[in-house]
Write an enzyme that holds these catalytic residues in place. Structure first.
Site, PDB file in Angstrom:
ATOM      1  N   TYR A   1      32.040 -40.951  44.655  1.00 37.91           N
ATOM      2  CA  TYR A   1      31.376 -40.088  45.631  1.00 37.91           C
ATOM      3  C   TYR A   1      31.145 -40.848  46.937  1.00 37.91           C
ATOM      4  O   TYR A   1      31.562 -40.397  48.007  1.00 37.91           O
ATOM      5  CB  TYR A   1      30.052 -39.634  45.024  1.00 37.91           C
ATOM      6  CG  TYR A   1      29.095 -38.917  45.923  1.00 37.91           C
ATOM      7  CD1 TYR A   1      27.794 -39.383  46.077  1.00 37.91           C
ATOM      8  CD2 TYR A   1      29.452 -37.751  46.591  1.00 37.91           C
ATOM      9  CE1 TYR A   1      26.885 -38.712  46.866  1.00 37.91           C
ATOM     10  CE2 TYR A   1      28.541 -37.076  47.379  1.00 37.91           C
ATOM     11  CZ  TYR A   1      27.253 -37.574  47.516  1.00 37.91           C
ATOM     12  OH  TYR A   1      26.341 -36.909  48.302  1.00 37.91           O
TER      13      TYR A   1
ATOM     14  N   GLN B   1      24.258 -26.505  46.277  1.00 35.77           N
ATOM     15  CA  GLN B   1      22.815 -26.513  46.569  1.00 35.77           C
ATOM     16  C   GLN B   1      22.516 -26.026  47.992  1.00 35.77           C
ATOM     17  O   GLN B   1      21.444 -25.474  48.243  1.00 35.77           O
ATOM     18  CB  GLN B   1      22.265 -27.951  46.409  1.00 35.77           C
ATOM     19  CG  GLN B   1      20.767 -28.063  46.634  1.00 35.77           C
ATOM     20  CD  GLN B   1      20.262 -29.498  46.587  1.00 35.77           C
ATOM     21  OE1 GLN B   1      21.033 -30.449  46.748  1.00 35.77           O
ATOM     22  NE2 GLN B   1      18.966 -29.658  46.400  1.00 35.77           N
TER      23      GLN B   1
ATOM     24  N   ILE C   1      18.292 -33.987  48.606  1.00 33.47           N
ATOM     25  CA  ILE C   1      17.741 -32.738  49.144  1.00 33.47           C
ATOM     26  C   ILE C   1      16.960 -32.016  48.056  1.00 33.47           C
ATOM     27  O   ILE C   1      17.456 -31.819  46.940  1.00 33.47           O
ATOM     28  CB  ILE C   1      18.866 -31.834  49.700  1.00 33.47           C
ATOM     29  CG1 ILE C   1      19.669 -32.582  50.770  1.00 33.47           C
ATOM     30  CG2 ILE C   1      18.274 -30.530  50.251  1.00 33.47           C
ATOM     31  CD1 ILE C   1      18.864 -33.098  51.953  1.00 33.47           C
TER      32      ILE C   1
HETATM   33  C1  VAH Z   1      23.140 -36.685  44.154  1.00 30.71           C
HETATM   34  N1  VAH Z   1      21.653 -34.949  45.045  1.00 30.71           N
HETATM   35  O1  VAH Z   1      22.194 -37.090  43.544  1.00 30.71           O
HETATM   36  C2  VAH Z   1      22.940 -35.605  45.207  1.00 30.71           C
HETATM   37  C3  VAH Z   1      23.017 -36.236  46.562  1.00 30.71           C
HETATM   38  C4  VAH Z   1      22.252 -38.060  48.041  1.00 30.71           C
HETATM   39  C5  VAH Z   1      22.176 -37.485  46.678  1.00 30.71           C
HETATM   40  O2  VAH Z   1      24.307 -36.448  46.863  1.00 30.71           O
HETATM   41  O3  VAH Z   1      24.256 -37.109  43.948  1.00 30.71           O
END
Ligand code: VAH
Length: 319
Positions: free
Chosen positions: A139, A10, A169
């Site tokens: 993550y 992105q 974002i």
């Molecule tokens: C997500 N858009 O949803 C990403 C991002 C902070 C959110 O890492 O995982």
């Protein structure tokens, strides 16, 4: 020279454009493991780079005399939960390759972190820079590990490690890739195409969000900040926080007929409920002058305008 890994996600292309304006096209090299679209390939240097292949990365850094590395390769929240083994390889083994390379070649290293680096036991409204971080996604766990490893190597060996915790974002011409905050991008496309949107989060789910232009500017300003100004190596940056209902209401000021239905998806709702509702970014504001420029109303105007333009260019109807 700057090398950006995970450049086709992105954020990479937009950051490369901003850096190329300041440092020259040939001094910013975009990289990824998949073929770039023609417009990206024709806009400046692009190379293959696999963060799991240390020798490939080292050759790139040496042959191109890289001095800054922006490490965007990662599996994000919901995508990572669907493939934990791959997320651990890319987000942790890949990170260690990049950390070793940065140490060996004295690189200035930027690694993004995220609202996802906090968990249900963190303060949520707001979340400060320094607090308990027990995230419940691979993550988030890998991003906290990145923060800790980067700060350790900075204090022990002087690695110029820099890290910003990004909110969700919002971008018009690049697709987000994580799955939890991405509703806030899709709602604009659906509002302009069908006029209706099904949201996978509850209407009252508040999350920190940021326009992509603010994100790129923050990253470049932070990378350019004198080291002596940085009291931390990892900073929260904030712009706004909104719920699906609030962004829908703001869009309805322009598209009154927008219909939104709510069909919460268990995995993504659970992730969102474990994340901060708002960020405290007072340290970034004090240490290196961070200020967001886009408010929710300005973000909505910009997103609708950009997507209308895209749809007109590709001959699609615009409601
Ligand atoms: C997500 N858009 O949803 C990403 C991002 C902070 C959110 O890492 O995982």
């Amino acid at each position: 020279r700057v090398l950006i890994t995970g450049g086709l996600g992105q954020l990479g292309v937009g950051l490369a454009q901003l850096l190329r304006k300041q440092y020259g096209t040939d001094n910013v090299i975009l990289s990824d493991i998949k073929k770039p679209p023609a417009d990206v390939f024709n806009s400046g240097p692009f190379v293959y780079a696999d963060v799991l292949d240390y020798k490939n990365l080292r050759e790139l850094v040496v042959n191109n005399r890289i001095t800054w590395l922006v490490h965007y390769s990662a599996l994000l929240s919901a995508v990572g939960e669907a493939n934990v083994a791959l997320a651990r390889k890319i987000n942790i083994t890949g990170l260690h390759n990049v950390l070793d390379l940065a140490l060996e070649n004295c690189l200035r290293l930027f690694v993004p972190s995220t609202i996802g680096a906090f968990g249900p036991s963190s303060p949520r409204d707001p979340a400060p820079d320094l607090c308990v971080q027990r995230p419940r996604t691979i993550y988030g766990v890998s991003k906290v590990h990145g923060e800790l490893m980067g700060e350790y190597l900075h204090h022990k060996y002087g690695l110029d490690f820099r890290c910003l915790r990004y909110p969700g974002i919002i971008s018009a011409d690049t697709q987000p890739g994580g799955g939890t905050t991405d509703y806030a991008v899709q709602i604009f496309h659906d509002a302009l195409s069908s006029g209706q949107f099904e949201c996978y989060l509850r209407a009252d789910t508040r999350l920190p969000m940021m326009h992509i232009d603010d994100c790129h500017r923050a990253t470049v300003e932070f990378m350019q900040a004198p080291d002596c100004q940085l009291s931390l190596r990892t900073y929260n940056i904030a712009a706004m926080s909104f719920t699906p209902e609030e962004v829908a209401e703001e869009i309805r000021k322009h598209l009154p007929n927008l219909r939104v239905t709510y069909n919460p998806d268990f995995v993504r709702q659970t992730i969102a409920d474990s994340w901060p509702m708002r960020f405290d970014d007072s340290n970034a504001q004090r240490d290196w002058g961070w200020r967001s420029l886009y408010s929710l109303s300005e973000l909505v105007v910009d997103m609708l305008g950009s997507i209308r333009e895209q749809r007109t260019k590709s001959g699609l109807p615009v409601s």
